[in-house]
Design an enzyme around this catalytic site. Structure first.
Site, mmCIF file in Angstrom:
data_model
loop_
_atom_site.group_PDB
_atom_site.id
_atom_site.type_symbol
_atom_site.label_atom_id
_atom_site.label_comp_id
_atom_site.label_asym_id
_atom_site.label_seq_id
_atom_site.Cartn_x
_atom_site.Cartn_y
_atom_site.Cartn_z
ATOM 1 N N CYS A 115 -16.829 1.589 -20.380
ATOM 2 C CA CYS A 115 -18.225 1.620 -19.932
ATOM 3 C C CYS A 115 -19.042 0.483 -20.541
ATOM 4 O O CYS A 115 -19.960 -0.048 -19.894
ATOM 5 C CB CYS A 115 -18.869 2.956 -20.279
ATOM 6 S SG CYS A 115 -18.036 4.357 -19.524
ATOM 7 N N GLU B 152 0.826 -1.212 0.000
ATOM 8 C CA GLU B 152 0.000 0.000 0.000
ATOM 9 C C GLU B 152 0.861 1.262 0.000
ATOM 10 O O GLU B 152 0.528 2.248 -0.629
ATOM 11 C CB GLU B 152 -0.943 0.016 1.210
ATOM 12 C CG GLU B 152 -2.149 -0.899 1.053
ATOM 13 C CD GLU B 152 -3.009 -0.540 -0.159
ATOM 14 O OE1 GLU B 152 -3.144 0.646 -0.464
ATOM 15 O OE2 GLU B 152 -3.524 -1.464 -0.804
ATOM 16 N N CYS C 171 -24.892 4.070 -13.218
ATOM 17 C CA CYS C 171 -23.863 5.123 -13.263
ATOM 18 C C CYS C 171 -24.451 6.442 -13.776
ATOM 19 O O CYS C 171 -24.884 6.535 -14.931
ATOM 20 C CB CYS C 171 -22.703 4.667 -14.153
ATOM 21 S SG CYS C 171 -21.457 5.954 -14.369
ATOM 22 N N CYS D 62 -12.702 1.777 -15.147
ATOM 23 C CA CYS D 62 -13.142 3.172 -15.083
ATOM 24 C C CYS D 62 -11.901 4.061 -15.098
ATOM 25 O O CYS D 62 -11.610 4.790 -14.160
ATOM 26 C CB CYS D 62 -13.970 3.404 -13.826
ATOM 27 S SG CYS D 62 -14.888 4.947 -13.896
ATOM 28 N N CYS E 210 -18.892 -2.395 -18.298
ATOM 29 C CA CYS E 210 -18.884 -2.072 -16.866
ATOM 30 C C CYS E 210 -20.056 -2.733 -16.136
ATOM 31 O O CYS E 210 -21.198 -2.634 -16.582
ATOM 32 C CB CYS E 210 -18.952 -0.550 -16.701
ATOM 33 S SG CYS E 210 -19.082 -0.068 -14.973
#
Ligand code: SF4
Length: 336
Positions: free
Chosen positions: A196, A34, A205, A189, A199
């Protein structure tokens, strides 16, 4: 569970990333990944991560290393404050928490280099705690999915995004959901040309349904990056080259660099060290987040032994290449 969360998890199972080296690993590896992933893409991080874990397999190994050793393995990854903070946090985990990465969210937030989103990512992935993440990619996904206009750097907009991130969190399967959200932001995205058509949350959305995907999130005002110029003095004595250790804070803090001067200082150094010969090498430009540094390397010969206030060392070029050095120094050393 919201349709958003369940759809994302189902999509991730089939299309997401399942072979990242830190997936399914212990909290030490999750934390390390991370931190490395802050500001840096997965493909760049993987080789660094693998080398780092091989050298520092445990938090005890990391805590007992010197800062210089840690930075030498961070060399080239950039944003060196991350490496310094990682090292400080490792010492804190050993000294304060007996070597156990803290589970308590507040205690995680107290570790150097860990902000709200990173702490949440660790808690969700390593401890399956219900915590919302909000890094740059997730901001983009949520701004589009929820139809939130305005620049995401504005406090009010960011707070709205945090509210949405928390509202969409599932009660169960938080680790899978967090990974799904990360994969979605990185793979589907995306900033330009989002996928899209394939998606899993397209029907809900807002940006897609109102035809404003390419306008969300609103881009921040782009300031023209400042331009700076510096001379790097490459002083050689036989096969050895002089490097100075930068102060531990600031850009390249704790790293070994060539003495850096501006035009005016060069005249002063030339007199003091009786520099007899200067060879200008081809310039190079290093791009930082907020400015571009144009570097004019100067290979010099000198008569006087340089006097030094700050920590410095004469190293053989091969030795210097193994030290904690930033990318432009590595490039210049490689030219020798
Ligand atoms: Fe992003 Fe397009 Fe999916 Fe909306 S439909 S969340 S803009 S990929």
């Amino acid at each position: 569970m919201s349709i958003f969360a369940s759809s994302l998890i189902a999509w991730q199972r089939e299309h997401g990333r399942h072979d990242l080296p830190w997936q399914g690993a212990d909290v030490y590896c999750v934390w390390l990944s991370e931190i490395m992933l802050q500001q840096t893409q997965v493909a760049t991080v993987i080789p660094y991560y693998l080398r780092f874990v091989a050298v520092f397999p445990t938090v005890f190994a990391l805590a007992s290393a010197s800062e210089e050793e840690v930075l030498s393995h961070w060399s080239g990854l950039g944003y060196y404050a991350r490496g310094r903070n990682l090292h400080k946090a490792a010492k804190m985990i050993v000294d304060v928490h007996g070597g156990e990465f803290p589970k308590d969210h507040e205690a995680i937030l107290e570790l150097p280099g860990i902000g709200r989103s990173t702490a949440a990512a660790i808690s969700a992935q390593a401890f399956h705690e219900k915590r919302a993440i909000l890094d740059g990619n997730v901001k983009r996904v949520l701004a589009r999915y929820c139809g939130i206009g305005g620049q995401t750097s504005i406090k009010r907009i960011e707070e709205e995004l945090w509210r949405q991130a928390e509202a969409l969190l599932p009660d169960e399967g938080v680790a899978a959901y967090t990974q799904a959200l990360m994969d979605m932001g990185a793979m589907l995205c995306t900033r330009s040309r989002p996928g899209c058509a394939s998606c899993p949350v397209q029907s809900g959305c807002v940006a897609f349904n109102t035809g404003c995907v390419d306008r969300l999130p609103e881009p921040g005002l782009r300031k023209r990056a400042a331009e700076r110029r510096a001379i790097f003095l490459m002083m050689m004595k036989g096969r050895e080259i002089l490097l100075e250790k930068r102060e531990s804070s600031g850009i390249w803090g704790g790293l070994w660099c060539f003495p850096q001067l501006d035009e005016g200082e060069l005249a002063e150094y030339s007199r003091e060290w009786q520099i007899s010969e200067k060879t200008a090498l081809p310039s190079l430009t290093h791009v930082f987040t907020h400015f571009r540094l144009h570097i004019d390397p100067l290979l010099v010969k000198f008569a006087n032994k340089p006097s030094h206030q700050i920590e410095h060392a004469w190293m053989e070029v091969e030795e210097a290449l193994q030290a904690a050095i930033p990318t432009p120094v590595r490039k210049l050393l490689s030219r020798l």
